[in-house]
Design a protein around this motif. Sequence first.
Motif, PDB file in Angstrom:
ATOM      1  N   VAL A  61       0.821  -1.207   0.000  1.00 23.83           N
ATOM      2  CA  VAL A  61       0.000   0.000   0.000  1.00 23.83           C
ATOM      3  C   VAL A  61       0.862   1.266   0.000  1.00 23.83           C
ATOM      4  O   VAL A  61       0.388   2.351  -0.354  1.00 23.83           O
ATOM      5  N   ASP A  62       2.137   1.126   0.350  1.00 22.05           N
ATOM      6  CA  ASP A  62       3.025   2.286   0.473  1.00 22.05           C
ATOM      7  C   ASP A  62       3.939   2.493  -0.734  1.00 22.05           C
ATOM      8  O   ASP A  62       4.705   3.459  -0.767  1.00 22.05           O
TER       9      ASP A  62
ATOM     10  N   LYS B 281       5.681   3.656  -3.909  1.00 27.99           N
ATOM     11  CA  LYS B 281       5.600   4.897  -4.693  1.00 27.99           C
ATOM     12  C   LYS B 281       6.530   4.765  -5.882  1.00 27.99           C
ATOM     13  O   LYS B 281       7.693   4.408  -5.723  1.00 27.99           O
TER      14      LYS B 281
ATOM     15  N   LYS C 263     -12.638  15.810  -9.333  1.00 23.63           N
ATOM     16  CA  LYS C 263     -11.242  16.172  -9.147  1.00 23.63           C
ATOM     17  C   LYS C 263     -10.306  14.962  -9.207  1.00 23.63           C
ATOM     18  O   LYS C 263     -10.555  13.943  -8.564  1.00 23.63           O
TER      19      LYS C 263
ATOM     20  N   THR D  28      -4.916  10.702  -6.809  1.00 24.17           N
ATOM     21  CA  THR D  28      -4.773  10.074  -5.486  1.00 24.17           C
ATOM     22  C   THR D  28      -5.817   8.972  -5.356  1.00 24.17           C
ATOM     23  O   THR D  28      -6.827   8.969  -6.072  1.00 24.17           O
ATOM     24  N   TRP D  29      -5.567   8.068  -4.391  1.00 28.49           N
ATOM     25  CA  TRP D  29      -6.533   7.002  -4.175  1.00 28.49           C
ATOM     26  C   TRP D  29      -7.832   7.565  -3.599  1.00 28.49           C
ATOM     27  O   TRP D  29      -8.912   7.099  -3.916  1.00 28.49           O
ATOM     28  N   TRP D  30      -7.692   8.590  -2.769  1.00 26.78           N
ATOM     29  CA  TRP D  30      -8.896   9.171  -2.183  1.00 26.78           C
ATOM     30  C   TRP D  30      -9.814   9.719  -3.284  1.00 26.78           C
ATOM     31  O   TRP D  30     -11.025   9.511  -3.258  1.00 26.78           O
ATOM     32  N   HIS D  31      -9.224  10.366  -4.279  1.00 25.39           N
ATOM     33  CA  HIS D  31     -10.022  10.851  -5.404  1.00 25.39           C
ATOM     34  C   HIS D  31     -10.612   9.687  -6.199  1.00 25.39           C
ATOM     35  O   HIS D  31     -11.764   9.727  -6.629  1.00 25.39           O
TER      36      HIS D  31
ATOM     37  N   PRO E 157      -5.537  -4.062   3.304  1.00 29.19           N
ATOM     38  CA  PRO E 157      -6.386  -4.585   2.224  1.00 29.19           C
ATOM     39  C   PRO E 157      -5.545  -4.963   0.992  1.00 29.19           C
ATOM     40  O   PRO E 157      -4.418  -4.489   0.828  1.00 29.19           O
TER      41      PRO E 157
ATOM     42  N   LYS F 163      -1.132   2.066  -8.991  1.00 30.82           N
ATOM     43  CA  LYS F 163      -1.311   1.357  -7.711  1.00 30.82           C
ATOM     44  C   LYS F 163      -2.791   1.104  -7.491  1.00 30.82           C
ATOM     45  O   LYS F 163      -3.572   2.041  -7.337  1.00 30.82           O
TER      46      LYS F 163
ATOM     47  N   LEU G 130      -5.569  -0.229  -5.051  1.00 30.96           N
ATOM     48  CA  LEU G 130      -5.834  -0.544  -3.640  1.00 30.96           C
ATOM     49  C   LEU G 130      -7.321  -0.814  -3.473  1.00 30.96           C
ATOM     50  O   LEU G 130      -8.145  -0.026  -3.925  1.00 30.96           O
ATOM     51  N   TRP G 131      -7.616  -1.937  -2.833  1.00 28.74           N
ATOM     52  CA  TRP G 131      -9.025  -2.237  -2.526  1.00 28.74           C
ATOM     53  C   TRP G 131      -9.422  -1.471  -1.273  1.00 28.74           C
ATOM     54  O   TRP G 131      -8.647  -1.389  -0.307  1.00 28.74           O
ATOM     55  N   SER G 132     -10.637  -0.941  -1.277  1.00 34.17           N
ATOM     56  CA  SER G 132     -11.169  -0.413  -0.020  1.00 34.17           C
ATOM     57  C   SER G 132     -11.424  -1.604   0.902  1.00 34.17           C
ATOM     58  O   SER G 132     -11.487  -2.754   0.446  1.00 34.17           O
ATOM     59  N   ARG G 133     -11.571  -1.333   2.196  1.00 31.18           N
ATOM     60  CA  ARG G 133     -11.925  -2.434   3.108  1.00 31.18           C
ATOM     61  C   ARG G 133     -13.237  -3.079   2.658  1.00 31.18           C
ATOM     62  O   ARG G 133     -13.403  -4.295   2.739  1.00 31.18           O
TER      63      ARG G 133
ATOM     64  N   TRP H 251      -5.674  10.436   4.438  1.00 30.13           N
ATOM     65  CA  TRP H 251      -5.241  10.426   3.029  1.00 30.13           C
ATOM     66  C   TRP H 251      -4.396  11.639   2.700  1.00 30.13           C
ATOM     67  O   TRP H 251      -3.501  11.562   1.858  1.00 30.13           O
TER      68      TRP H 251
ATOM     69  N   ARG I 135      -0.992  10.539   3.978  1.00 27.57           N
ATOM     70  CA  ARG I 135      -0.354   9.482   3.177  1.00 27.57           C
ATOM     71  C   ARG I 135      -0.048   9.926   1.752  1.00 27.57           C
ATOM     72  O   ARG I 135       1.045   9.695   1.243  1.00 27.57           O
ATOM     73  N   GLU I 136      -1.039  10.546   1.113  1.00 28.97           N
ATOM     74  CA  GLU I 136      -0.893  10.783  -0.322  1.00 28.97           C
ATOM     75  C   GLU I 136      -0.366  12.164  -0.642  1.00 28.97           C
ATOM     76  O   GLU I 136       0.351  12.335  -1.623  1.00 28.97           O
TER      77      GLU I 136
ATOM     78  N   THR J 161       3.843   7.660   4.668  1.00 29.30           N
ATOM     79  CA  THR J 161       3.046   6.441   4.543  1.00 29.30           C
ATOM     80  C   THR J 161       3.099   5.544   5.783  1.00 29.30           C
ATOM     81  O   THR J 161       2.544   4.450   5.771  1.00 29.30           O
TER      82      THR J 161
ATOM     83  N   LYS K  31      -1.307   4.139   8.587  1.00 29.37           N
ATOM     84  CA  LYS K  31      -1.903   3.122   7.713  1.00 29.37           C
ATOM     85  C   LYS K  31      -3.407   3.219   7.592  1.00 29.37           C
ATOM     86  O   LYS K  31      -4.105   3.660   8.516  1.00 29.37           O
ATOM     87  N   TYR K  32      -3.891   2.726   6.458  1.00 32.96           N
ATOM     88  CA  TYR K  32      -5.325   2.595   6.207  1.00 32.96           C
ATOM     89  C   TYR K  32      -5.740   1.160   6.525  1.00 32.96           C
ATOM     90  O   TYR K  32      -5.160   0.213   5.994  1.00 32.96           O
ATOM     91  N   GLY K  33      -6.758   1.012   7.384  1.00 34.67           N
ATOM     92  CA  GLY K  33      -7.257  -0.326   7.665  1.00 34.67           C
ATOM     93  C   GLY K  33      -8.738  -0.465   7.428  1.00 34.67           C
ATOM     94  O   GLY K  33      -9.206  -1.509   6.987  1.00 34.67           O
ATOM     95  N   CYS K  34      -9.515   0.585   7.726  1.00 33.89           N
ATOM     96  CA  CYS K  34     -10.967   0.467   7.618  1.00 33.89           C
ATOM     97  C   CYS K  34     -11.617   1.726   7.067  1.00 33.89           C
ATOM     98  O   CYS K  34     -12.649   1.657   6.433  1.00 33.89           O
TER      99      CYS K  34
ATOM    100  N   TYR L 263       1.640  -4.122  10.400  1.00 39.89           N
ATOM    101  CA  TYR L 263       0.794  -3.149   9.712  1.00 39.89           C
ATOM    102  C   TYR L 263      -0.029  -2.302  10.685  1.00 39.89           C
ATOM    103  O   TYR L 263      -0.245  -1.128  10.461  1.00 39.89           O
TER     104      TYR L 263
END
Lengths: 728, 149
Positions: A219-220, A222, A253, A272-275, A350, A425, A427-430, B23, B26-27, B32, B35-38, B99
């Motif tokens: 997940v980290d 880059k 965005k 970004t993943w958040w976007h 995840p 990259k 990444l799956w959400s939970r 986020w 991290r981003e 980093t 961590k993201y878990g939930c 993690y």
Amino acid sequence: MNKHISPRLNRRAFVIGTAAVGAGLAIGLDLPFGGPAVVRAADGSPEIGAWVVVRPDDTVVIRIARSEMGQGSLTGLAQLVAEELECDWTKVTTEYPTPGQSVARKRVWGDFSTGGSRGIRSSQDYVRKGGATARVMLIQAAADAWKVPASECRAQNSVITHTPSGRTTTYGKVAEAAAKLTPPADVKLKDPKDWKLIGKGVNRLDTVDKTTGAMIYGVDVKLPGMLNAAIKDCPVFGGKLKSFDEAKIANMKGVKKVVRVGDTAVAVVADTWWHAKTALEALPIVWDEGDNAKVSSESIAKWLAEGLDNAQPAYVGNKNGDAKAAIAGAAKKVEAVYSYPYQNHATMEPMNATALYTADRCEVWCGTQNGEAAFAAVLEASGLPAEKCDVHKVMLGGGFGRRGQTDYVRQAVMIAKQMPGTPIKLLWSREEDMAHGRYHPITQCKMTGAFDANNNLIALHYRLSGQSILFSLRPEALQNGMDPAAFQGVAQSGEAAFGYSVPNLLVEHAMRNPHVPPGFWRGVNVNHNAIYMECFMDELAHAAGQDPLEFRRKLMGNHPKHLAVLNAVAEKIGWTTPAPQGVYRGIAQVMGYGSYVAGAAEISVTEGSKIKVHRIVASTDPGYVVNPAQVERQVAGSFVYGLSALFYGGCTVKGGKIEETNFDTYNSMRINEMPKVEAVMVPSGGFWGGVGEPTIGVAAPAVLNAYFAATGKRIRHVPLRDQNITFA
Amino acid sequence: MANLTINGKPFTLDVEPDTPLLWAIRENAGLTGTKYGCGIAQCGACTVHLDGVAMRSCGISVSEAEGKQITTIEGLASGNTLHKVQEAWIAQDVPQCGYCQSGMIMAVAALLNEKPKPTDADIDEAITNICRCGTFQQVREAIHTIASA
Ligand code: FES
Ligand code: FES
């Protein structure tokens, strides 16, 4: 690019200096007369055999093919190599060869797969030989330089001594010369009684970066110019993606692209993943859910229950005598039906993978329990040949069996392929992780026990109905349709053998495979088989009016190793002395992954439904214990995993999809719910068993049997969440 | 745009005000270790300190964090000297996969700030992070070791 990855692990991609292999950039042209070509790490240090690189400052780099996911085998495997190498443990570091490098060198590092508690036990022999081979070569190089026989020299702590003269040198000084020697054809391994490092609870090699935030997980990762992807796969397994309206999110965005991923999924790629995730949630998607949308937990339970009927077909996994006839004519019968649900692995991190695809190269960075399987997935998804692909393994934020699958790797490549030259990259959400697990298989079990007039158990019929993992994931391993792994823990022999002798025994499996995909979930089939069998053993003991421990012991005369671990926990918990006021005990044992384990719990119950676990004792006989500190942690962690599943786990199905979406609906134990686990090691030697998984099997039955002792009530279904039973 | 102070350093980040702090850290800030878990304030993997108080950064927006001192796992050590919780974690070999441990360490550091000698009950109440590997026993022992030092 590797410098973006991990500061400690896998930091040095190494290149190979033999023309035959042809990959990578040769550093130095080492073609000595009469010897093999020298293979060098990226920093120029020579390889002394495939497992060991020695740097001039005496640092020893040990190659690890299996994956570290918290279970500690990175450290354990290094201990095995270092034991034979006789090197200075304080100067040991490790690195992962890549699967691509391994394939290019004819799989010189063997199997990469890290599952089935196999990390140590399946590689111990050849990695120890790797260490011993390097030691022999290093000593030979020193002897050659001194012009003395190698037999007069010995090595310890990376120092080679010529015993008669007392002259010394170090590994770092002779490494260059050693690398040019032909490796000995065979080496002798140490007698276990001479081990100095194996058996020692040395600290792990990967701890520091895990405390500073520096450790790099998938997940980290880059990479320059990297974009991020969020994905949604059809929530009904087997369903398809019909359409999506990307115009609706095109202006959001950061959004760069919306892509179809195979027939079933859609991904949003953004800065970004958040976007990406925010846009994905706003994306109108139409699914073609198909027939599976009709399936529910209830319909699955009904179908499995039908399989408990003896008239239905079933595979026989273990049998002696004639159980059905003995039961029909018995003085007394006991029967019970149990069930175990789907469970998600819920690794803390995840699923994710980062892929870079160009027309002639595809590379992936990810946490995986099986580097070679991930590599194969990259080849398949990219359509490129092996020499143009590779997988760079990074630390796993938990695996538990989930990261042995490669679905997320394939998806990352499929997305990257639609954006050549841009690292992606995924990444799956939970929520995606909960919806697309490879779940612990769902089963039910009907057990019937029969007694003679003197309360001797004369027959046992164990009828399992439910899902086969191999049917779904490794159909080539089925034997005439039968899944031999379904009988883990109740098998006649092998690494998960039944520990009781019953004159008439029938163990069978009515295979029924619902559409929800099963997977290897830490402990695998040992989990439910141990719960069913060990809880039912308690029921039988109760029916016979006997102490649960004594009742078991009488059936275990032919199973001394099973009995020894059971006796070890009984003694440690003080089975024969009364428990404290209001506290009740339960006990269980099982064999799995080549190891013998037992567990005992002390609990109290308030209001009939609030459980407090006061004490847990667990014993393990894995043959040899490589690192007792890590084994203890695996045993304690197994209880946390197994009891989390018992109390809170369980994935239910509605409309063909999984209902639980996150840790609010799929909870996990916290520190206040977990007592100390007192681990008892009883290694009896002469075999190598695994430790990451077997103990999970005894966690739930030890507590459930204690619950019966406390309340007189049997719990036959998991999870307790659904029966309003909670932690106090 | 958000102006944040992370580990004592000012960051001007190109984020919408409702972006979860996790986020942004991290981003956008590129740290980093958190961590993201939930993403729903359940697991604690994203725990950071806001003005010294442990908070789950996935549940806080950057606008709420503006003007506060944000400390992440990367900022817990002072220069080259690790924080006592990190030291104890290394000595006792607490992490398994590791993690969850950034969040676990941040939660424990905040607890010890408030209660230098926590009882088991204090630990039970304050440390509610999920660890799927099951390191609780080592976490508890390490906390007691620090407290008794
Ligand atoms: S990611 Fe914030 S609490 Fe889980
Ligand atoms: S150490 Fe793996 S989740 Fe806590």
